[in-house]
Design an enzyme around this catalytic site. Structure first.
Site, mmCIF file in Angstrom:
data_model
loop_
_atom_site.group_PDB
_atom_site.id
_atom_site.type_symbol
_atom_site.label_atom_id
_atom_site.label_comp_id
_atom_site.label_asym_id
_atom_site.label_seq_id
_atom_site.Cartn_x
_atom_site.Cartn_y
_atom_site.Cartn_z
ATOM 1 N N SER A 58 -4.124 -10.171 7.193
ATOM 2 C CA SER A 58 -3.843 -11.016 6.027
ATOM 3 C C SER A 58 -4.450 -12.409 6.192
ATOM 4 C CB SER A 58 -2.338 -11.147 5.821
ATOM 5 O OG SER A 58 -1.769 -9.885 5.569
HETATM 6 N N1 SAH Z 1 0.673 -7.141 9.700
HETATM 7 C C1 SAH Z 1 -0.722 -6.780 9.878
HETATM 8 C C2 SAH Z 1 -1.377 -6.540 8.534
HETATM 9 C C3 SAH Z 1 -1.960 -5.197 8.511
HETATM 10 S S1 SAH Z 1 -2.469 -4.573 6.931
HETATM 11 C C4 SAH Z 1 -1.454 -7.788 10.704
HETATM 12 O O1 SAH Z 1 -0.869 -8.832 11.029
HETATM 13 O O2 SAH Z 1 -2.618 -7.567 11.056
HETATM 14 C C5 SAH Z 1 -1.325 -3.245 6.710
HETATM 15 C C6 SAH Z 1 -1.255 -2.204 7.779
HETATM 16 O O3 SAH Z 1 -0.304 -1.227 7.337
HETATM 17 C C7 SAH Z 1 -2.537 -1.449 8.074
HETATM 18 O O4 SAH Z 1 -2.828 -1.541 9.432
HETATM 19 C C8 SAH Z 1 -2.210 0.007 7.692
HETATM 20 O O5 SAH Z 1 -2.823 0.955 8.519
HETATM 21 C C9 SAH Z 1 -0.704 0.028 7.832
HETATM 22 N N2 SAH Z 1 -0.012 1.090 7.083
HETATM 23 C C10 SAH Z 1 -0.303 1.589 5.852
HETATM 24 N N3 SAH Z 1 0.573 2.534 5.501
HETATM 25 C C11 SAH Z 1 1.464 2.644 6.530
HETATM 26 C C12 SAH Z 1 2.608 3.461 6.766
HETATM 27 N N4 SAH Z 1 3.037 4.365 5.881
HETATM 28 N N5 SAH Z 1 3.266 3.309 7.935
HETATM 29 C C13 SAH Z 1 2.861 2.400 8.858
HETATM 30 N N6 SAH Z 1 1.787 1.608 8.685
HETATM 31 C C14 SAH Z 1 1.087 1.715 7.544
#
Ligand code: SAH
Length: 204
Positions: A58
């Site tokens: 993000s």
């Molecule tokens: N908090 C993260 C942001 C990652 S973006 C950071 O600080 O980098 C969102 C993330 O959610 C992605 O890595 C994606 O793979 C994950 N994601 C998507 N659907 C998901 C699910 N059902 N369960 C767990 N993770 C999921």
């Protein structure tokens, strides 16, 4: 002044960063440390950046908004859905402190591994769990704080069930048009308000 300190100063003057503890967390843990090498030159740009597998880390202002709204207290048990780079989990671990505990679920195995390595290097402590975050992580429930970092059309029911009374949850809700929603679980029920329009990757 390094470029990350400039980012912090900007977020403070824009009003995104307000509390001393959240400022300390972001100052101590630079976003660059959670990026793949090819994205590192852009670490100080206030926008999401690719971390591989079609996912993004993000924008700095989004971490500031979510962490200020989350009001994580020392000793809190925190669940994050979507570990991605591990940056959010590392910041949460700083805020929850030594007595706190942070669990973060990631569905992409390679990203779970990436997050684990990044958190270890940053000397923070968060447990990365590989799996589907829509189910939450009942093993350690209830949680004082839950942060969802991928958007769903509606909030997965298990997450609300796993929120402690007095707990706060933040989640982007919606499809094409998403809003960041803050939910508070009180004795008398759920308080819900929409904070701002956002754009997150979809929850799978
Ligand atoms: N908090 C993260 C942001 C990652 S973006 C950071 O600080 O980098 C969102 C993330 O959610 C992605 O890595 C994606 O793979 C994950 N994601 C998507 N659907 C998901 C699910 N059902 N369960 C767990 N993770 C999921």
């Amino acid at each position: 002044m390094g470029c990350w300190e400039e980012v912090i100063q900007n977020l403070i003057s824009c009003g995104y960063l307000r509390s001393e503890k959240v400022i300390q967390a972001m100052r101590k843990i630079p976003r660059a440390d959670f990026l793949p090498p090819e994205a590192r030159p852009y670490a100080c740009e206030d926008r999401p950046l690719p971390i591989g597998f079609g996912q993004t880390i993000s924008a700095p202002h989004m971490y500031a908004i979510m962490l200020e709204a989350a009001q994580v207290q020392e000793g809190n048990k925190v669940l994050e859905v979507g570990a991605g780079s591990g940056y959010g989990a590392a910041l949460l671990s700083f805020l929850a402190g030594k007595k706190g505990k942070v669990y973060s679920i990631e569905v992409v195995p390679q990203l779970a591994e990436f997050a684990r390595k990044n958190i270890q290097k940053s000397k923070m402590h968060a447990v990365i769990i590989e799996g589907d975050g829509k189910q939450g992580y009942p093993e350690e429930a209830p949680y004082d704080r839950i942060l969802v970092t991928a958007a769903a059309i509606s909030l997965p029911a298990p997450l609300l069930l796993q929120l402690a009374e007095g707990g706060r949850m933040l989640a982007p809700i919606g499809g094409l048009f998403q809003e960041l929603v803050l939910l508070e679980k009180t004795k008398s029920g759920i308080l819900q308000r929409s904070l701002l329009p956002v754009l997150f990757v979809p929850l799978r």
